[in-house]
Design a protein around this motif. Structure first.
Motif, PDB file in Angstrom:
ATOM      1  N   GLN A 182       0.824  -1.209   0.000  1.00 62.42           N
ATOM      2  CA  GLN A 182       0.000   0.000   0.000  1.00 62.42           C
ATOM      3  C   GLN A 182       0.851   1.248   0.000  1.00 62.42           C
ATOM      4  O   GLN A 182       1.838   1.337   0.739  1.00 62.42           O
ATOM      5  CB  GLN A 182      -0.902   0.013   1.232  1.00 62.42           C
ATOM      6  CG  GLN A 182      -1.749   1.277   1.355  1.00 62.42           C
ATOM      7  CD  GLN A 182      -2.460   1.346   2.682  1.00 62.42           C
ATOM      8  OE1 GLN A 182      -3.527   0.787   2.842  1.00 62.42           O
ATOM      9  NE2 GLN A 182      -1.852   2.028   3.643  1.00 62.42           N
ATOM     10  N   ALA A 183       0.452   2.212  -0.829  1.00 64.32           N
ATOM     11  CA  ALA A 183       1.077   3.536  -0.825  1.00 64.32           C
ATOM     12  C   ALA A 183      -0.040   4.556  -0.674  1.00 64.32           C
ATOM     13  O   ALA A 183      -0.588   5.054  -1.663  1.00 64.32           O
ATOM     14  CB  ALA A 183       1.872   3.776  -2.099  1.00 64.32           C
ATOM     15  N   GLY A 184      -0.417   4.829   0.575  1.00 65.25           N
ATOM     16  CA  GLY A 184      -1.482   5.782   0.837  1.00 65.25           C
ATOM     17  C   GLY A 184      -1.152   7.145   0.260  1.00 65.25           C
ATOM     18  O   GLY A 184      -0.035   7.640   0.424  1.00 65.25           O
ATOM     19  N   GLY A 185      -2.100   7.735  -0.443  1.00 62.49           N
ATOM     20  CA  GLY A 185      -1.884   9.028  -1.092  1.00 62.49           C
ATOM     21  C   GLY A 185      -1.758   8.912  -2.591  1.00 62.49           C
ATOM     22  O   GLY A 185      -2.035   9.873  -3.317  1.00 62.49           O
ATOM     23  N   ARG A 186      -1.332   7.745  -3.069  1.00 57.79           N
ATOM     24  CA  ARG A 186      -1.287   7.548  -4.518  1.00 57.79           C
ATOM     25  C   ARG A 186      -2.697   7.292  -5.028  1.00 57.79           C
ATOM     26  O   ARG A 186      -3.512   6.649  -4.367  1.00 57.79           O
ATOM     27  CB  ARG A 186      -0.376   6.382  -4.885  1.00 57.79           C
ATOM     28  CG  ARG A 186       1.088   6.633  -4.538  1.00 57.79           C
ATOM     29  CD  ARG A 186       1.995   5.624  -5.222  1.00 57.79           C
ATOM     30  NE  ARG A 186       3.366   5.710  -4.715  1.00 57.79           N
ATOM     31  CZ  ARG A 186       4.391   5.033  -5.218  1.00 57.79           C
ATOM     32  NH1 ARG A 186       4.204   4.208  -6.245  1.00 57.79           N
ATOM     33  NH2 ARG A 186       5.605   5.150  -4.708  1.00 57.79           N
ATOM     34  N   ALA A 187      -2.971   7.768  -6.250  1.00 60.93           N
ATOM     35  CA  ALA A 187      -4.305   7.666  -6.812  1.00 60.93           C
ATOM     36  C   ALA A 187      -4.453   6.508  -7.785  1.00 60.93           C
ATOM     37  O   ALA A 187      -5.573   6.193  -8.206  1.00 60.93           O
ATOM     38  CB  ALA A 187      -4.673   8.973  -7.513  1.00 60.93           C
ATOM     39  N   GLN A 188      -3.344   5.893  -8.168  1.00 58.32           N
ATOM     40  CA  GLN A 188      -3.383   4.857  -9.174  1.00 58.32           C
ATOM     41  C   GLN A 188      -2.637   3.610  -8.705  1.00 58.32           C
ATOM     42  O   GLN A 188      -1.850   3.665  -7.759  1.00 58.32           O
ATOM     43  CB  GLN A 188      -2.732   5.356 -10.474  1.00 58.32           C
ATOM     44  CG  GLN A 188      -3.334   6.618 -11.040  1.00 58.32           C
ATOM     45  CD  GLN A 188      -2.679   7.007 -12.346  1.00 58.32           C
ATOM     46  OE1 GLN A 188      -2.846   6.340 -13.358  1.00 58.32           O
ATOM     47  NE2 GLN A 188      -1.911   8.090 -12.332  1.00 58.32           N
ATOM     48  N   LEU A 189      -2.879   2.504  -9.393  1.00 59.58           N
ATOM     49  CA  LEU A 189      -2.024   1.343  -9.222  1.00 59.58           C
ATOM     50  C   LEU A 189      -0.647   1.727  -9.761  1.00 59.58           C
ATOM     51  O   LEU A 189      -0.528   2.225 -10.878  1.00 59.58           O
ATOM     52  CB  LEU A 189      -2.571   0.152 -10.011  1.00 59.58           C
ATOM     53  CG  LEU A 189      -3.964  -0.346  -9.612  1.00 59.58           C
ATOM     54  CD1 LEU A 189      -4.488  -1.304 -10.669  1.00 59.58           C
ATOM     55  CD2 LEU A 189      -3.920  -1.025  -8.262  1.00 59.58           C
ATOM     56  N   SER A 190       0.377   1.501  -8.985  1.00 59.07           N
ATOM     57  CA  SER A 190       1.728   1.891  -9.374  1.00 59.07           C
ATOM     58  C   SER A 190       2.563   0.652  -9.659  1.00 59.07           C
ATOM     59  O   SER A 190       2.896  -0.108  -8.739  1.00 59.07           O
ATOM     60  CB  SER A 190       2.397   2.716  -8.261  1.00 59.07           C
ATOM     61  OG  SER A 190       1.722   3.937  -8.050  1.00 59.07           O
ATOM     62  N   LEU A 191       2.901   0.443 -10.920  1.00 59.61           N
ATOM     63  CA  LEU A 191       3.767  -0.662 -11.308  1.00 59.61           C
ATOM     64  C   LEU A 191       5.199  -0.181 -11.121  1.00 59.61           C
ATOM     65  O   LEU A 191       5.667   0.709 -11.835  1.00 59.61           O
ATOM     66  CB  LEU A 191       3.517  -1.054 -12.765  1.00 59.61           C
ATOM     67  CG  LEU A 191       2.051  -1.295 -13.147  1.00 59.61           C
ATOM     68  CD1 LEU A 191       1.953  -1.712 -14.622  1.00 59.61           C
ATOM     69  CD2 LEU A 191       1.402  -2.323 -12.251  1.00 59.61           C
ATOM     70  N   GLU A 192       5.883  -0.737 -10.139  1.00 62.59           N
ATOM     71  CA  GLU A 192       7.212  -0.233  -9.788  1.00 62.59           C
ATOM     72  C   GLU A 192       8.271  -0.715 -10.777  1.00 62.59           C
ATOM     73  O   GLU A 192       8.318  -1.873 -11.135  1.00 62.59           O
ATOM     74  CB  GLU A 192       7.580  -0.676  -8.372  1.00 62.59           C
ATOM     75  CG  GLU A 192       6.662  -0.143  -7.282  1.00 62.59           C
ATOM     76  CD  GLU A 192       6.693   1.373  -7.158  1.00 62.59           C
ATOM     77  OE1 GLU A 192       7.594   2.011  -7.738  1.00 62.59           O
ATOM     78  OE2 GLU A 192       5.805   1.919  -6.474  1.00 62.59           O
TER      79      GLU A 192
END
Length: 217
Positions: free
Chosen positions: A73-83
């Motif tokens: 989880q990355a609270g504050g991000r608005a999208q699914l983040s493919l690292e």
């Protein structure tokens, strides 16, 4: 005996005072699912430096997977983040669930500076966006336990090029976001279906799409 027709998905325990972690909620919903002839095995990782990698390595040994996607989880991000990249540093803003707070410590002593995801992240982003899932390529997985796990995962698989692996960050769930006015969120069920599609693409695509997905900042 485990076979290579296994997909390993991991999520995390709650941390930072939260009661749930949507990464585990979304991943655990796929436990036992069949995707493109592969069986999904879900494992929950502790939010703890060191211990998280012990659990991950045990899961890798047990399942002998063809693909691995760790989710956090990355609270504050608005999208699914493919690292895209994991870096060899632990630099914790807050203590982990065991009270550890490493600062400027390598994940793996004498390990390389960074590892790149071996998943076809641009093709995955393209497919996910086309299906209506908000998705981006992220250039940083942070320096907390998520990056610790991402780096440790890629290091563990460094001599197994056929096992493609990577990390996805997800936003708050709506229940969590209700505690943070204005924070973006994504329903857990939506994340689960996005992960199902991401796995499908990872199994289908051998060479990643050549699409612009960089960042200016």
């Amino acid at each position: 005996m485990p076979t290579t027709r296994t997909i390993l998905l991991t999520g995390f325990q709650p941390f930072g005072g939260e009661q749930v972690n949507p990464s585990w909620q979304a991943v655990s919903a796929l436990q036992g699912a069949r995707i493109a002839g592969h069986r999904v095995v879900a494992r929950e990782l502790p939010v703890a430096f060191g211990a998280s990698l012990k659990v991950l390595r045990a899961a890798l040994k047990e399942t002998q997977p063809a693909r691995v996607i760790c989710v956090g989880q990355a609270g504050g991000r608005a999208q699914l983040s493919l690292e895209r990249v994991a870096i060899n540093v632990d630099d914790a803003r807050i203590p982990d669930n065991t009270g550890q707070q490493p600062i400027d410590v390598p994940v793996i002593a004498d390990g390389p500076t960074a590892y790149f995801s071996t998943l076809p992240i641009k093709a995955m982003r393209q497919a996910l966006n086309a299906a209506g899932f908000p998705t981006e390529i992220s250039q940083t997985a942070g320096t907390y336990v998520c990056n610790h796990v991402f780096y440790g995962l890629m290091h563990a698989l460094r001599r197994q090029p056929k096992v493609r692996a990577g990390f996805i960050h997800i936003p708050y769930s709506p229940a969590q976001a209700s505690m943070y006015p204005g924070a973006p969120s994504l329903a857990v069920d939506t994340v689960t279906e996005a992960l199902r599609l991401a796995v499908q693409v990872s199994l289908k695509i051998r060479m990643d799409a050549r699409l612009a997905a960089g960042a200016e900042h």
